[in-house]
Structures are given as C-alpha cells and as structure tokens.
Scaffold this active site. Structure first.
Site, PDB file in Angstrom:
ATOM      1  N   GLY A 155       3.439  -0.222  -1.913  1.00 43.02           N
ATOM      2  CA  GLY A 155       2.964  -0.712  -3.192  1.00 43.02           C
ATOM      3  C   GLY A 155       3.883  -0.346  -4.335  1.00 43.02           C
ATOM      4  CG  HIS A 175      -1.579   1.331   1.479  1.00 46.82           C
ATOM      5  ND1 HIS A 175      -1.168   2.199   2.469  1.00 46.82           N
ATOM      6  CD2 HIS A 175      -2.620   1.937   0.861  1.00 46.82           C
ATOM      7  CE1 HIS A 175      -1.925   3.278   2.454  1.00 46.82           C
ATOM      8  NE2 HIS A 175      -2.815   3.145   1.488  1.00 46.82           N
ATOM      9  CB  SER A 176       1.093   4.229   0.517  1.00 46.53           C
ATOM     10  OG  SER A 176       1.571   5.551   0.435  1.00 46.53           O
ATOM     11  CG  LEU A 177       7.402   4.115  -0.053  1.00 45.31           C
ATOM     12  CD1 LEU A 177       7.864   4.636  -1.402  1.00 45.31           C
ATOM     13  CD2 LEU A 177       8.171   4.799   1.071  1.00 45.31           C
ATOM     14  CG  HIS A 180      -3.236   7.650   0.544  1.00 48.29           C
ATOM     15  ND1 HIS A 180      -2.995   7.124  -0.713  1.00 48.29           N
ATOM     16  CD2 HIS A 180      -2.130   7.363   1.284  1.00 48.29           C
ATOM     17  CE1 HIS A 180      -1.798   6.562  -0.737  1.00 48.29           C
ATOM     18  NE2 HIS A 180      -1.255   6.696   0.458  1.00 48.29           N
TER      19      HIS A 180
END
EC number: 3.1.1.3
Length: 634
Positions: free
Chosen positions: A320, A316-318, A426
């Site tokens: 990901g 997830h996010s960074l 987010h």
C-alpha cells in the site's frame, strides 16, 4: 423599453419556455462562433466551464459499476535479480489457487464488482514515462533540477473508486489479499525486459515486487494490486529480508539507526545523535534494486499494454505504501489497506510537487486521490509499532513514520469493538472478515495535515561523495589552533601536555624508606636530608635537638589510624640495685583484652645495673590488636 434582464424574466416563465431559455443561454458556451472570431487576441480567452451538476434540471451522475477480472501477474526482481521482469497472462479458463499471507488457502473469485465516482486529482499535464523518469532523475541532482522549467499542473476529474460504497471497498481489499498469491500453476512466465532468460535460476519467485493486474470488461479501467510485506517474522522465509530492508529505508528516520537495539540497520547515513544525512538517504532509496524503482518499471509496462486505460492502484501494508508513492508520482487514484504511513519517504524521493506545496510535508497536499483504510488497533497503520518491546522492533523493523498522505479512513475498533492494540490485527484477512464485513458502513475519510514525522531529528545535505561527512573543523578569525589527540576522552583529550622551554629549577631530592607503613602515611620518625644545588639559595639553618636519654621504639602491631597496639614494654636503669627478671606468657586471653591465666613469675638474680624487663608476645591478634588468640612461644 425593457432591459435584457426584464426580457429574460418575462420570457422564461413557463416550463417549456424554461427549457428553451436554458438552451439559448448555453449557446455561447458550446457555439464555436464566440471562440473562433479569427482574431489572434481571442485565442487565449478563457471562459469558465459550467459543470452539468450546477444545472438543477439535469440529473446527477450516479456511480458506474465495473466488473474486474485477473488478467496478468507481473514480477519484477529487486535484490538477487534487479533486471528480472516477467509476466504471466491469466486466461478466463485458467484454474488458480490463491494462498493468503499466512498460508491459508482461499477460494479464488474470478470477478470483482467495483463502482466508480468522479475524483479530482492535481497532477502534471505531461505524464509520459520518459518525461517523468527524466524529472525524477533530475530531482536527485539539485543543480540540474533548478535549471528545469516549472512543470504545468492541472486538476483533472477522472473516474476513481467509490470509497463510500462498502462493496467497492471490500472487493478492493480482496484484490490486495489475492496479491499474496504464489505461482498459480505451471503456466509459462514471459520475459518482459532484456534477452536474458532467468527463469531457470532457482528462487527468483521469492525475490522482487509482484503486482496483479485486474481489468474490466472493456479494458477502460485497470487496477494494479501490489504485494506487501510477508507474514514471516524472521529472515529466510518468502521475501521477508527484502521487505525488512525496504521498510526500514522507507519508514525510519535514519535507516534504522539511532533508535532501538533490535532495529535492522540498512544504510550508513547516521551522523550523530538525532542527526542524519538526507543526501545519503535519498541515494539509498532510489537505488535500482529497491521497490519504488521496481514499481515505476511495473507501471511503465502495464501502461504499455493498456495505453488508453485509467489506472487505479491498491495495496496492503508495504504494498500500500509503494502504491501511494506511485500514485503521487503519476497522479493516480489509490486505495490502501493497513498501509504503513508513507509521507516520510514521499518527502525524500524527489516526487513532483505542485506549486504552493511544501515538499517536506506531503501530508498537507490536497487533491491526491489517495485513501488509506485502517483501524485503530493496528500499530503499523497508526504509526505506534516502534517501542522497545513492540513486535516490529523485536523483528528488526524500524517503523518510525506516523503520517499518511491523502486522506485517512479509520475504523475505530478500539472504541467500538473494545479491541486491544496488537500486530495480529494487521493482516489483511483479519481486516476483511473482522472489520470491513463487520461494519455496516465505511468510515469517513479526512486528511491528516497536522501530522509531523521525526520532529526531533535534524537532516543535512552533502555532496553525495561520502555517506557520512568527515569530522568538521571549526576556525576562528582571531585564533587558529592545530592539535592532534591520540587519546580522546569524554570531555576532551587525555594526552599528556608537552611544553618546550628553557627553565632553571632548584632540584630537591628526597629519599625515604618506611619501615612502619600506616593507612594514611608512614609512622617512622621523620628524617630530613637536604642537598644544596648549584643555584644560589639562602643559607640553610640546621637545628639539632639533643635528648638527654635516647629512646628506641619498635612497633610490631600498628593501629588502624595511627599509634601502636603492642603491649607496653618498660626498661628502667637503677644504679647499685638488683631486681628479679619476670617473664609472663598468656595462654587464656580475654575476649576483648586482658589475660585470664593465673599469675606466674620466675626470678633470676642479675648483676649490678640490671633492670626489670617484662615481655609479652602474641602470634595472632584480633579486634584491632586488643586481644590475643594464639600466644607466641618464647
């Protein structure tokens, strides 16, 4: 006489005959007699393989189910402890408390059911860790990389996540949410690499990349879920500082430079307006204390434990984005949630690229096996969190990238649910409860091949010895000029021009003293003085004007644009006459001019040749000298 086609049509008519005919037709494919004829020329013969799905009477393969459980937690240092690499084994009876990214406690689910389906991925045939490390190292040196033989690529079909199944997508998202777990208990962390025991160093848990390893019951499939950006806004909480440095390295056009004022600068590769040193960028990205380097080491240790297992990646996010970069490197299936667009760093890391693919546009590459889930209300996922007043900018993040590799699976929460774009959407917990669970079906995944990052920027390469190249000098084949400017200006040099030469000039000296200065010059009578020089010059002509009666004028109150504002003073000489002397003083001057006092005069007899003199004086004058406010005493 019957032809072979007529014989085949006559034989394969009944149902039993059709099965026998199909087996007979497949014999050339599976029989070794056709391929092992003993002749050397037949060894390179390639016969197309018929997939079982192409045969109508064979059943289609259905997705297979897997039940995953948490087996290990890996922690790799990045900044304070770049050589740190630890492993925590999780037993089935171990009690684990899971904390989410915003500090809320979650009930840990020991098992996650995920289904798989065949996935085609184009990757290298030789994916050994030592071989891939050598290629990545050579890619950072163009001279060495150009001498390597072209790698062998293949399109493999391997089991991957069933992205069309809602339960599979939901459980993968929960795995990435659990990746924000703190230290689960008092279990002992084991050192994976190096003889140094750094577990006694305070704060090592907050520095590094953390991955959670899930395995199915047969260990045939392994899922690595990587931890993403911490939820804290400012520095000092969790790994926010480290995540901010990596975010700005990965997702800004030039290290957070040349953009918004609040962006955190993480390298010195900016050259000029919209111009950046790409060699400096690559050098900053591949430093050993960065997350991509840590993900490579983490993958190497996981595959050492499970050498024969199929590896999936999630994040997830960074986390990901890092998972996607790792998947592009080794050709692995990847599923990300609200991942930051990662095509920009993928073009700078020297990742292996199949033939016929532009390395500068990895978003146009096919058969990657990467799927990026997100929704339209998330500015990070959509690549719009880079305005002057956006949350990312105010927090110091430079999120300029907008392109994803692989395929995008977008939930239209703005159009379907009426959401407003905001950074609060987010978080992975919001995505799980408000998006994935709320929608009945998963979105269709499509590639994003037309997207372009940093379209206004120009990138150049250097020899790597300087982060920013020195000032360039321009030479011309017809003219060479050398100058040193000590005072540079906006449009040139402000230094005084120095000229060396021998000249003979006529020197003229003028000396003037102005007693009555005006706004735009001097009001004194003009006086001209000429001094002849040694150089021969024309004979000067001097003209003298004689006035019959000399006049001396003194102005006490000069006007704004010339002239004199003093009251008129008249002196008249009359022979053989006498007149009285009159003195006038104004105690009540008018508003603009004149005097309101009664007229008074004093007469004093004088001798012959006397004159009548009138004197008016004023101590304070206003309105450009036309009125008197304070009469001067006489």
């Amino acid at each position: 006489m019957m032809t072979p086609s007529q014989w085949k049509d006559d034989i394969c008519t009944s149902q039993l005959a059709m099965v026998a005919c199909a087996i007979f037709l497949l014999l050339p494919i599976f029989s070794p007699v056709v391929f092992a004829t003993g002749l050397e020329s037949h060894r390179n013969l390639q016969v197309p393989f018929v997939q079982p799905e192409d045969l109508g009477f064979l059943p289609q393969r259905s997705p297979q189910g897997h039940e995953f459980a948490l087996r290990h937690i890996f922690h790799h240092g990045t900044y304070q402890y770049p050589l740190l690499h630890k492993r925590l084994d999780v037993n089935p009876e171990t009690k684990i408390w899971v904390a989410s990214e915003d500090g809320a406690k979650l009930e840990f689910s020991p098992h996650f059911r995920v289904s798989s389906q065949p996935s085609q991925i184009q990757r290298l045939t030789d994916r050994r860790v030592q071989v891939m490390e050598a290629r990545l190292s050579a890619a950072r040196t163009p001279e060495v990389f150009s001498t390597l033989s072209p790698p062998v690529w293949t399109i493999d079909e391997l089991p991957g996540p069933n992205i069309s199944d809602k339960t599979t997508v939901l459980n993968l998202a929960k795995m990435t949410a659990n990746a924000y777990i703190m230290e689960p208990g008092a279990e002992r962390w084991e050192d994976v690499s190096g003889p140094f025991n750094q577990s006694l160093s305070f704060g090592w848990e907050k520095d590094g990349l953390r991955g959670h390893i899930y395995a199915d019951q047969t260990n045939s499939t392994i899922i690595i879920a990587l931890k993403g950006t911490s939820a804290a806004l400012f520095d000092g909480d969790e790994t926010t500082t480290n995540d901010k440095i990596n975010d700005n390295l990965f997702f800004s056009c030039c290290c957070g430079q040349g953009g918004q004022y609040f962006w955190r600068q993480v390298c010195d590769c900016y050259s000029s307006a919209y111009t950046c040193n790409s060699t400096c960028l690559v050098s900053a990205l591949v430093t050993e204390n960065r997350y991509y380097r840590a993900s490579l080491d983490l993958y190497a240790n996981v595959t050492d434990i499970y050498p024969n297992s199929t590896v999936w990646l999630a994040g997830h996010s960074l986390g990901g984005a890092v998972s996607s970069l790792l998947g592009l490197t080794y050709g692995l299936p990847v599923v990300t949630f609200e991942g930051v667009p990662e095509a920009l760093p993928a073009s700078r890391l020297g990742l292996p690229v199949p033939p016929g693919t532009d390395p500068n546009t990895p978003q146009a590459r096919e058969y990657t096996g990467a799927y990026h889930f997100g929704h339209t209300a998330d500015p990070v996922y959509m690549g719009t969190c880079n305005g002057a007043t956006s949350f990312c900018t105010l927090a110091g993040y430079a999120m300029e990238s907008a392109c994803h590799t692989g395929q995008r699976c977008v939930y239209d929460t703005v159009g379907d649910l009426g959401w407003r774009v905001g950074i609060g959407t987010h978080r992975i917990l919001n995505v799980i409860s408000d998006v994935i669970e709320r929608y009945e079906d998963v979105p269709t995944c499509v590639p994003d091949t037309e997207c372009r990052d940093c379209a206004l920027w120009k990138f150049f390469e250097s020899n790597g010895s300087h982060p920013i190249p020195p000032s360039s000098s321009t030479t011309s084949p017809t003219r060479t000029r050398t100058s040193t400017c000590e005072t540079p200006g906006w449009w040139g040099c402000l230094d005084k021009t120095t000229t060396t030469g021998t000249t003979t000039n006529v020197i003229t000296t003028s000396t003037s003293t102005c007693k009555t200065p005006g706004w735009f010059g001097c009001k004194d009578p003009t006086t001209t003085s000429s001094v002849p020089s040694a150089t021969p010059s024309p004979t000067p002509i001097i003209t003298s004007i004689s006035m019959p009666t000399p006049t001396s004028t003194t102005c006490e109150t000069p006007g704004w644009f010339g002239g004199c504002n003093d009251p008129p003073t008249t002196a008249t000489s009359k022979p053989n006459s006498s007149s009285p002397s009159t003195s006038t003083t104004c105690t009540r001057p008018g508003f603009f001019w004149g005097c309101w006092d009664p007229t008074s005069s004093s007469e004093t007899p004088t001798a012959a040749f006397s004159s009548t003199a009138t004197h008016t004086s004023c101590a304070s004058k206003t309105w450009f000298g036309r009125s008197c406010t304070t009469p001067a005493p006489r």
